[in-house]
Design a protein around this motif. Structure first.
Motif, PDB file in Angstrom:
ATOM      1  N   ASN A  64       0.853  -1.187   0.000  1.00  0.00           N
ATOM      2  CA  ASN A  64       0.000   0.000   0.000  1.00  0.00           C
ATOM      3  C   ASN A  64       0.894   1.244   0.000  1.00  0.00           C
ATOM      4  N   TYR A  65       0.636   2.165  -0.931  1.00  0.00           N
ATOM      5  CA  TYR A  65       1.460   3.377  -1.044  1.00  0.00           C
ATOM      6  C   TYR A  65       0.550   4.573  -1.287  1.00  0.00           C
ATOM      7  N   THR A  66       0.765   5.643  -0.516  1.00  0.00           N
ATOM      8  CA  THR A  66      -0.056   6.851  -0.649  1.00  0.00           C
ATOM      9  C   THR A  66       0.666   7.861  -1.538  1.00  0.00           C
ATOM     10  N   PHE A  67      -0.026   8.295  -2.599  1.00  0.00           N
ATOM     11  CA  PHE A  67       0.543   9.254  -3.550  1.00  0.00           C
ATOM     12  C   PHE A  67      -0.484  10.352  -3.803  1.00  0.00           C
ATOM     13  N   SER A 126       3.558  -2.311 -20.206  1.00  0.00           N
ATOM     14  CA  SER A 126       4.168  -0.987 -20.150  1.00  0.00           C
ATOM     15  C   SER A 126       5.531  -1.143 -19.460  1.00  0.00           C
ATOM     16  N   ILE A 127       6.615  -0.832 -20.186  1.00  0.00           N
ATOM     17  CA  ILE A 127       7.964  -1.069 -19.666  1.00  0.00           C
ATOM     18  C   ILE A 127       8.588   0.239 -19.194  1.00  0.00           C
ATOM     19  N   ILE A 128       9.091   0.225 -17.954  1.00  0.00           N
ATOM     20  CA  ILE A 128       9.775   1.387 -17.390  1.00  0.00           C
ATOM     21  C   ILE A 128      11.252   1.029 -17.249  1.00  0.00           C
ATOM     22  N   GLY A 169      16.360   7.530  -5.414  1.00  0.00           N
ATOM     23  CA  GLY A 169      15.432   7.498  -6.538  1.00  0.00           C
ATOM     24  C   GLY A 169      14.265   6.536  -6.392  1.00  0.00           C
ATOM     25  N   VAL A 170      14.076   5.927  -5.217  1.00  0.00           N
ATOM     26  CA  VAL A 170      12.992   4.954  -5.040  1.00  0.00           C
ATOM     27  C   VAL A 170      11.625   5.629  -5.091  1.00  0.00           C
ATOM     28  N   ASP A 171      11.521   6.853  -4.568  1.00  0.00           N
ATOM     29  CA  ASP A 171      10.242   7.580  -4.627  1.00  0.00           C
ATOM     30  C   ASP A 171       9.828   7.831  -6.075  1.00  0.00           C
ATOM     31  N   GLU A 172      10.814   8.118  -6.937  1.00  0.00           N
ATOM     32  CA  GLU A 172      10.510   8.321  -8.358  1.00  0.00           C
ATOM     33  C   GLU A 172      10.021   7.020  -9.009  1.00  0.00           C
ATOM     34  N   VAL A 173      10.515   5.885  -8.510  1.00  0.00           N
ATOM     35  CA  VAL A 173      10.044   4.588  -9.024  1.00  0.00           C
ATOM     36  C   VAL A 173       8.563   4.402  -8.702  1.00  0.00           C
ATOM     37  N   PHE A 174       8.175   4.710  -7.446  1.00  0.00           N
ATOM     38  CA  PHE A 174       6.757   4.626  -7.061  1.00  0.00           C
ATOM     39  C   PHE A 174       5.900   5.529  -7.956  1.00  0.00           C
ATOM     40  N   GLU A 175       6.378   6.757  -8.165  1.00  0.00           N
ATOM     41  CA  GLU A 175       5.621   7.712  -8.980  1.00  0.00           C
ATOM     42  C   GLU A 175       5.465   7.202 -10.415  1.00  0.00           C
ATOM     43  N   ALA A 176       6.536   6.633 -10.973  1.00  0.00           N
ATOM     44  CA  ALA A 176       6.480   6.111 -12.347  1.00  0.00           C
ATOM     45  C   ALA A 176       5.517   4.931 -12.448  1.00  0.00           C
ATOM     46  N   ARG A 180       2.667   5.507 -14.995  1.00  0.00           N
ATOM     47  CA  ARG A 180       2.980   4.919 -16.297  1.00  0.00           C
ATOM     48  C   ARG A 180       2.507   3.475 -16.473  1.00  0.00           C
ATOM     49  N   VAL A 181       2.160   2.787 -15.381  1.00  0.00           N
ATOM     50  CA  VAL A 181       1.604   1.441 -15.509  1.00  0.00           C
ATOM     51  C   VAL A 181       0.076   1.559 -15.514  1.00  0.00           C
TER      52      VAL A 181
END
Length: 600
Positions: A64-67, A126-128, A169-176, A180-181
């Motif tokens: 669970n992640y809050t964004f 969808s590939i990141i 950069g892990v927060d940017e991974v969550f955002e992507a 993007r998925v």
């Protein structure tokens, strides 16, 4: 939960590019685990994975992640990186909508990076792209981004820069992932369709079935039906991995979890099956998975013959957790009752054997592995064999065919010459060379599969100083001048030591084989002849001399006739031993067949 707030993604990469480390950081940053609970490779729960530092089984976990004030449910599937476990990767991708493609900031795009990227593209994910290990003292980020564009066809500007080890950069991974998925498609009021993507046997609770809900919902107490077998069961328990098992009341479209139905019959659950509602079943089942094609076969026999049934039960339970290997009972004159097992590669075979010995506490003898061959007989029949014992007389064979693999080598340009020589020595056919940059190249060869799986990876690493990688795919069978080489010990053919090889290599490898067997088999009280033969023609021989005992050591002087009587008695005893004595062949001798091809 509403499907628009669910994301299903997988992490794929080459070996040791940081998949499990990134998964650990995602769990830590989202609060799924605390800093006190944090440990390396938290999702690698098999002891063999932790001991060897590799991922063998795909593992799923719900985060669970809050964004931006909204809570999302992210279902992560961590996957293996070795070529032998590519089937695990393909199964995981079928349960996702997106994939994080990790690339090492120094090593760049490797063979399994390419294979996994193409597998994700085939199922329209969808590939990141994610460049990992940017904290290394030496990196090639600009060149790596260029490789991502030229080799994989992905947009380098979309790549994320992270260090999974340091959490950069892990927060940017969550955002992507969230942006993007795409969210999963599916309606909660539609008839239930759930894909079985894995399963596991629990000795207390029966078969635990891992499912991804495609349509509809599944609840505790619901009557469900497995569409392949047509069997129905009540759902006794339902839950998710967070990362430990956590019970919940229901699973809706897009969610991933487990169900317990009390199934004790292991044959009732199949990976790729569809679970539906027994009262309102779906009209058709999901496409499921393509069956894995086993490439390497070997015999597994219990050291103690009384453990045969225990080994059968252990294989059945293990096949539920790993559907990519097969087994069937067989007998051997030398080893008794055992099983002929099929694997995806040598590492897969080694992992299965170690899991059986650890988890089931069964001591095993393993015969030398071999690939599947195809025979065209003179009566027009085509026959596939995975055991050299099944090869008929040479007179009835019109054509002997071996499996051919298309091999992709990614290596430094300085290693091109050694690899061309290595491939030529192994009867390879050159296809093409493509340069990935100033210092790296992709070389494609067609090679006999038997020459690839045994030690090609080790030879490649030696030739390229550790920088070369390979990926292979079997493309079919091709006729070759192959022969079956039998091993005779004391005049008796040892079926478990028979092997198939190219005629040009038979004499050299036969000599090496009997020399190795001479070292492995201890001396007996009689002379032992070890022979390698093709049909009735012996091509190599070594002799193990008898143990010598001085039976006249206690004779001090006296008449010579006393010594002659003792010598005559010894000769009679040795003659009787030659006739009735049994030769003990140790476990290591059965793997000498593999090593016999290494000596030039």
């Amino acid at each position: 939960m509403d499907t628009q707030f669910i994301r299903n993604f997988s992490i794929v990469a080459h070996i040791d590019h940081g998949k499990s480390t990134l998964a650990d950081q995602l769990l830590l940053k989202s609060g799924a685990i605390t800093q006190r609970e944090f440990k390396e490779q938290i999702l690698d729960d098999l002891s063999i994975e932790r001991d060897r530092g590799i991922t063998v089984k795909a593992r799923t976990v719900a985060i669970n992640y809050t964004f931006e004030g909204q809570e999302y449910e992210l279902n992560l599937i961590d996957t293996p990186g070795h070529v032998d476990f590519h089937y695990e990767v393909s199964r995981s991708l079928a349960a996702c909508e997106g994939a994080l493609l990790l690339v090492d900031a120094f090593q760049g795009v490797q063979a399994q990076t390419v294979a996994n990227a193409y597998a994700a593209i085939e199922v329209d994910l969808s590939i990141i792209p994610v460049v990992n290990k940017i904290d290394l003292p030496v990196t090639r980020i600009d060149e790596v981004l260029e490789e991502i564009e030229t080799v994989l066809g992905l947009e380098p500007d979309d790549a994320l820069m992270i260090s999974a080890r340091d959490g950069i950069g892990v927060d940017e991974v969550f955002e992507a992932i969230i942006n993007r998925v795409p969210p999963p498609q599916g309606k909660s009021d539609a008839p239930l369709q759930a894909l079985v993507f894995d399963s596991k046997y629990d000795s207390f609770r029966g078969v635990m079935t891992y499912v991804r809900i495609m349509e509809g919902t599944i609840e505790k107490g619901q009557r469900i039906k497995f569409m392949r077998e047509g069997t129905t069961y009540d759902v006794l328990d339902i839950g998710q991995f967070r990362p430990e098992m956590r019970v919940c009341d229901r699973l809706g479209p897009g969610q991933v979890g487990y169900i317990l139905t009390g199934i004790k019959d292991l044959g009732q659950v199949h990976v790729g099956d569809t679970v539906t509602d027994a009262r309102q079943p779906a009209e058709k089942s999901l496409p499921g998975y393509q069956l894995p094609q086993q490439m390497v076969f070997a015999g597994l026999y219990p050291t103690d013959s009384s453990d045969f049934e225990k080994l059968r039960d252990s294989l059945q339970k293990l096949s539920l957790n790993d559907s990519s290997f097969s087994y069937m009972a067989e007998t051997s004159d030398a080893l008794g009752f055992g099983f002929r097992c099929g694997f995806l590669g040598l590492l897969h075979m080694e992992i299965i054997q170690q899991r059986l010995e650890r988890e089931a506490d069964v001591d095993l003898i393993q015969t030398a592995p071999n690939v599947t061959y195809e025979l065209l007989l003179r009566n027009g029949e085509t026959k596939k064999i995975d055991n050299p014992q099944e090869v008929p007389d040479a007179g009835s064979i019109q054509e002997f065919r071996e499996p051919i693999a298309r091999v992709n080598f990614i290596l430094p340009t300085t290693g091109i010459g050694p690899i061309m020589q290595l491939a030529a020595d192994r009867r390879g056919t050159y296809i093409s060379t493509e340069y990935l940059g100033t210092n790296r190249a992709l070389m494609i060869y067609e090679l006999p599969l038997a020459e690839v799986i045994y030690d090609m990876h080790d030879k490649l690493k030696s030739a390229t100083r550790g920088y070369g990688t390979l990926d292979y795919d079997v493309i079919g069978f091709r006729a070759a001048d192959l022969v079956k080489v039998d091993v005779l010990v004391k005049g008796n053919r040892v079926d478990a030591l028979s092997t198939i090889m190219h005629r040009a290599d038979a004499e050299r490898r036969g000599r090496n084989l009997v020399k190795r067997l001479k070292k492995e088999i201890s001396k007996h009280q009689f002379e032992i002849a070890i022979q390698a033969a093709i049909g009735g023609k012996v091509i190599a021989r070594e002799t193990i001399s008898a143990l010598r005992k001085n039976v006249t050591a206690k004779c001090y002087g006296g008449d010579i006739t006393r010594k002659r009587k003792l010598w005559a008695k010894q000769r009679e005893g040795k003659k009787r031993m030659r006739q009735f004595g049994q030769v003990e062949i140790p476990q290591k001798a059965f793997l000498s067949v593999l090593e016999a091809g290494e000596d030039q």
